[in-house]
Design a protein around this motif. Structure first.
Motif, PDB file in Angstrom:
ATOM      1  N   ASP A   1       0.847  -1.181   0.000  1.00  0.00           N
ATOM      2  CA  ASP A   1       0.000   0.000   0.000  1.00  0.00           C
ATOM      3  C   ASP A   1       0.891   1.242   0.000  1.00  0.00           C
ATOM      4  O   ASP A   1       2.084   1.187   0.317  1.00  0.00           O
ATOM      5  CB  ASP A   1      -0.881  -0.039   1.250  1.00  0.00           C
ATOM      6  CG  ASP A   1      -1.934   1.055   1.280  1.00  0.00           C
ATOM      7  OD1 ASP A   1      -2.312   1.547   0.209  1.00  0.00           O
ATOM      8  OD2 ASP A   1      -2.366   1.412   2.392  1.00  0.00           O
ATOM      9  N   LEU A   2       0.299   2.389  -0.352  1.00  0.00           N
ATOM     10  CA  LEU A   2       1.028   3.656  -0.326  1.00  0.00           C
ATOM     11  C   LEU A   2       0.730   4.433   0.956  1.00  0.00           C
ATOM     12  O   LEU A   2       1.591   4.610   1.808  1.00  0.00           O
ATOM     13  CB  LEU A   2       0.677   4.487  -1.558  1.00  0.00           C
ATOM     14  CG  LEU A   2       1.311   5.877  -1.636  1.00  0.00           C
ATOM     15  CD1 LEU A   2       2.834   5.784  -1.756  1.00  0.00           C
ATOM     16  CD2 LEU A   2       0.724   6.672  -2.810  1.00  0.00           C
ATOM     17  N   ASP A   3      -0.509   4.901   1.091  1.00  0.00           N
ATOM     18  CA  ASP A   3      -0.866   5.747   2.230  1.00  0.00           C
ATOM     19  C   ASP A   3      -0.964   4.928   3.506  1.00  0.00           C
ATOM     20  O   ASP A   3      -1.613   3.885   3.554  1.00  0.00           O
ATOM     21  CB  ASP A   3      -2.188   6.469   1.966  1.00  0.00           C
ATOM     22  CG  ASP A   3      -2.067   7.466   0.828  1.00  0.00           C
ATOM     23  OD1 ASP A   3      -0.987   8.073   0.690  1.00  0.00           O
ATOM     24  OD2 ASP A   3      -3.047   7.648   0.080  1.00  0.00           O
ATOM     25  N   GLY A   4      -0.314   5.409   4.541  1.00  0.00           N
ATOM     26  CA  GLY A   4      -0.286   4.704   5.806  1.00  0.00           C
ATOM     27  C   GLY A   4       0.852   3.723   5.923  1.00  0.00           C
ATOM     28  O   GLY A   4       1.073   3.150   6.997  1.00  0.00           O
ATOM     29  N   VAL A   5       1.587   3.508   4.820  1.00  0.00           N
ATOM     30  CA  VAL A   5       2.770   2.645   4.829  1.00  0.00           C
ATOM     31  C   VAL A   5       3.992   3.447   4.367  1.00  0.00           C
ATOM     32  O   VAL A   5       4.990   3.540   5.083  1.00  0.00           O
ATOM     33  CB  VAL A   5       2.576   1.401   3.940  1.00  0.00           C
ATOM     34  CG1 VAL A   5       3.857   0.545   3.919  1.00  0.00           C
ATOM     35  CG2 VAL A   5       1.404   0.564   4.415  1.00  0.00           C
ATOM     36  N   ILE A   6       3.894   4.027   3.186  1.00  0.00           N
ATOM     37  CA  ILE A   6       4.994   4.820   2.639  1.00  0.00           C
ATOM     38  C   ILE A   6       4.732   6.312   2.823  1.00  0.00           C
ATOM     39  O   ILE A   6       5.611   7.062   3.247  1.00  0.00           O
ATOM     40  CB  ILE A   6       5.186   4.524   1.133  1.00  0.00           C
ATOM     41  CG1 ILE A   6       5.442   3.037   0.892  1.00  0.00           C
ATOM     42  CG2 ILE A   6       6.334   5.372   0.572  1.00  0.00           C
ATOM     43  CD1 ILE A   6       5.453   2.653  -0.583  1.00  0.00           C
ATOM     44  N   ARG A   7       3.509   6.736   2.512  1.00  0.00           N
ATOM     45  CA  ARG A   7       3.192   8.170   2.530  1.00  0.00           C
ATOM     46  C   ARG A   7       2.316   8.534   3.719  1.00  0.00           C
ATOM     47  O   ARG A   7       1.389   7.811   4.068  1.00  0.00           O
ATOM     48  CB  ARG A   7       2.474   8.563   1.236  1.00  0.00           C
ATOM     49  CG  ARG A   7       2.013  10.014   1.239  1.00  0.00           C
ATOM     50  CD  ARG A   7       1.524  10.481  -0.106  1.00  0.00           C
ATOM     51  NE  ARG A   7       0.304   9.840  -0.556  1.00  0.00           N
ATOM     52  CZ  ARG A   7      -0.381  10.234  -1.650  1.00  0.00           C
ATOM     53  NH1 ARG A   7       0.065  11.248  -2.369  1.00  0.00           N
ATOM     54  NH2 ARG A   7      -1.480   9.595  -2.001  1.00  0.00           N
ATOM     55  N   PHE A   8       2.608   9.723   4.286  1.00  0.00           N
ATOM     56  CA  PHE A   8       1.841  10.246   5.409  1.00  0.00           C
ATOM     57  C   PHE A   8       1.555  11.729   5.167  1.00  0.00           C
ATOM     58  O   PHE A   8       2.291  12.410   4.444  1.00  0.00           O
ATOM     59  CB  PHE A   8       2.605  10.034   6.716  1.00  0.00           C
ATOM     60  CG  PHE A   8       2.803   8.580   7.031  1.00  0.00           C
ATOM     61  CD1 PHE A   8       1.877   7.894   7.793  1.00  0.00           C
ATOM     62  CD2 PHE A   8       3.892   7.887   6.520  1.00  0.00           C
ATOM     63  CE1 PHE A   8       2.029   6.544   8.049  1.00  0.00           C
ATOM     64  CE2 PHE A   8       4.060   6.538   6.769  1.00  0.00           C
ATOM     65  CZ  PHE A   8       3.126   5.860   7.538  1.00  0.00           C
ATOM     66  N   TYR A   9       0.470  12.216   5.776  1.00  0.00           N
ATOM     67  CA  TYR A   9      -0.030  13.563   5.502  1.00  0.00           C
ATOM     68  C   TYR A   9       0.125  14.500   6.693  1.00  0.00           C
ATOM     69  O   TYR A   9       0.060  14.079   7.846  1.00  0.00           O
ATOM     70  CB  TYR A   9      -1.508  13.502   5.120  1.00  0.00           C
ATOM     71  CG  TYR A   9      -1.765  12.955   3.742  1.00  0.00           C
ATOM     72  CD1 TYR A   9      -1.871  13.798   2.643  1.00  0.00           C
ATOM     73  CD2 TYR A   9      -1.897  11.584   3.539  1.00  0.00           C
ATOM     74  CE1 TYR A   9      -2.104  13.297   1.376  1.00  0.00           C
ATOM     75  CE2 TYR A   9      -2.125  11.079   2.282  1.00  0.00           C
ATOM     76  CZ  TYR A   9      -2.228  11.936   1.196  1.00  0.00           C
ATOM     77  OH  TYR A   9      -2.441  11.427  -0.058  1.00  0.00           O
ATOM     78  N   ASP A  10       0.287  15.781   6.390  1.00  0.00           N
ATOM     79  CA  ASP A  10       0.261  16.859   7.378  1.00  0.00           C
ATOM     80  C   ASP A  10      -1.094  17.552   7.249  1.00  0.00           C
ATOM     81  O   ASP A  10      -1.354  18.229   6.261  1.00  0.00           O
ATOM     82  CB  ASP A  10       1.396  17.846   7.101  1.00  0.00           C
ATOM     83  CG  ASP A  10       1.383  19.046   8.046  1.00  0.00           C
ATOM     84  OD1 ASP A  10       0.488  19.123   8.911  1.00  0.00           O
ATOM     85  OD2 ASP A  10       2.261  19.919   7.902  1.00  0.00           O
ATOM     86  N   MET A  11      -1.966  17.373   8.250  1.00  0.00           N
ATOM     87  CA  MET A  11      -3.322  17.908   8.193  1.00  0.00           C
ATOM     88  C   MET A  11      -3.469  19.209   8.975  1.00  0.00           C
ATOM     89  O   MET A  11      -4.584  19.650   9.249  1.00  0.00           O
ATOM     90  CB  MET A  11      -4.301  16.867   8.743  1.00  0.00           C
ATOM     91  CG  MET A  11      -4.259  15.532   8.018  1.00  0.00           C
ATOM     92  SD  MET A  11      -4.862  15.665   6.321  1.00  0.00           S
ATOM     93  CE  MET A  11      -6.610  15.835   6.634  1.00  0.00           C
ATOM     94  N   SER A  12      -2.355  19.831   9.320  1.00  0.00           N
ATOM     95  CA  SER A  12      -2.423  21.021  10.175  1.00  0.00           C
ATOM     96  C   SER A  12      -3.157  22.180   9.505  1.00  0.00           C
ATOM     97  O   SER A  12      -3.886  22.932  10.179  1.00  0.00           O
ATOM     98  CB  SER A  12      -1.019  21.455  10.596  1.00  0.00           C
ATOM     99  OG  SER A  12      -0.201  21.719   9.462  1.00  0.00           O
ATOM    100  N   ASP A  13      -2.986  22.362   8.197  1.00  0.00           N
ATOM    101  CA  ASP A  13      -3.686  23.462   7.512  1.00  0.00           C
ATOM    102  C   ASP A  13      -5.198  23.245   7.540  1.00  0.00           C
ATOM    103  O   ASP A  13      -5.970  24.196   7.738  1.00  0.00           O
ATOM    104  CB  ASP A  13      -3.205  23.584   6.066  1.00  0.00           C
ATOM    105  CG  ASP A  13      -1.786  24.116   5.963  1.00  0.00           C
ATOM    106  OD1 ASP A  13      -1.275  24.638   6.976  1.00  0.00           O
ATOM    107  OD2 ASP A  13      -1.185  24.010   4.876  1.00  0.00           O
ATOM    108  N   VAL A  14      -5.616  22.007   7.347  1.00  0.00           N
ATOM    109  CA  VAL A  14      -7.044  21.693   7.393  1.00  0.00           C
ATOM    110  C   VAL A  14      -7.583  21.912   8.801  1.00  0.00           C
ATOM    111  O   VAL A  14      -8.668  22.487   8.979  1.00  0.00           O
ATOM    112  CB  VAL A  14      -7.302  20.243   6.935  1.00  0.00           C
ATOM    113  CG1 VAL A  14      -8.779  19.879   7.086  1.00  0.00           C
ATOM    114  CG2 VAL A  14      -6.861  20.050   5.490  1.00  0.00           C
TER     115      VAL A  14
END
Length: 227
Positions: free
Chosen positions: A33-46
């Motif tokens: 998988d990509l998200d949650g394994v390799i890629r992670f998000y910065d949700m601070s702006d939201v």
């Protein structure tokens, strides 16, 4: 119509790694998988926009990733603008938010900053020296642009995107296509995902499944390959 019948990156299923001792390994391909394994998000702006709008933190994501809002995007049937509109409509229904404010939040979520976990990237690069590696992801139609921004274009042998294939995990077809395209039998695949239902579907097909929580999980699973 989306067409997954892309030419295999391995003509006639041959690859330089065929003669590097792969037969002695417990699997021939890593499907991750990509998200949650390799890629992670910065949700601070939201989160900041939610506070300004009087919304509880996480309200936008709850609407955005509800199946009725998220699934058309993952199937490649809508784009970013339509997704933002759907998020705005959901925020209006659930929280009484004005459409313009809701759309601002939808766009902010779609454009959230992200990064790649370099420990995981390093592990996958090492594994790829001995087995084939593929990203198998429920993805947005702009996945290729995101991978380029992350510098991950050369990380894997193949990418199977739900938005291109028109099938989302945990549908068995996405796993079968992923295995076929890297020339591996399903029972010779290691599948890595952060969602239990996706791992369970892979295991039901005969794959070895890894529920990802931290890089140590991946490193342990890749142990025989990493040597």
């Amino acid at each position: 119509m989306n067409d997954h019948r892309r030419k295999s990156p391995f003509p006639d299923h041959r690859d330089p790694r065929e003669h590097s001792g792969r037969s002695r390994l417990p699997f021939d391909a890593v499907l991750t998988d990509l998200d949650g394994v390799i890629r992670f998000y910065d949700m601070s702006d939201v989160a900041e926009l939610e506070r300004a709008a009087g919304l509880p933190e996480g309200a936008t994501a709850e609407v955005a990733f509800a199946p009725e809002t998220d699934l058309p995007l993952m199937l490649g049937r809508i784009g970013k603008s339509e997704w933002a509109d759907a998020i705005a409509a959901g925020l209006a229904r659930g929280h009484g938010l004005a459409p313009a404010r809701g759309r601002e939040l939808g766009i902010a979520l779609a454009d959230s900053k992200f990064w790649a976990d370099q420990t995981v990237v390093g592990l996958l690069r090492r594994a790829r020296a001995r087995v084939r590696v593929s990203i198998v992801t429920n993805a947005t139609p702009w996945l290729d642009d995101d991978l380029a921004l992350l510098g991950l274009n050369s990380l894997v042998d193949d990418v199977v995107s739900s938005a291109v294939l028109g099938v989302v995990k945990p549908d068995r077809r996405i796993y079968e296509v992923a295995a076929e395209r890297v020339g591996a039998a399903v029972d010779r695949c290691l599948f890595v995902d952060d969602r239990q239902e996706n791992v369970d579907a892979a295991v039901a097909l005969g794959m070895t499944g890894v529920l990802y929580r931290r890089p140590d999980d991946l490193e342990a699973a890749l142990g025989p390959v990493l040597g």
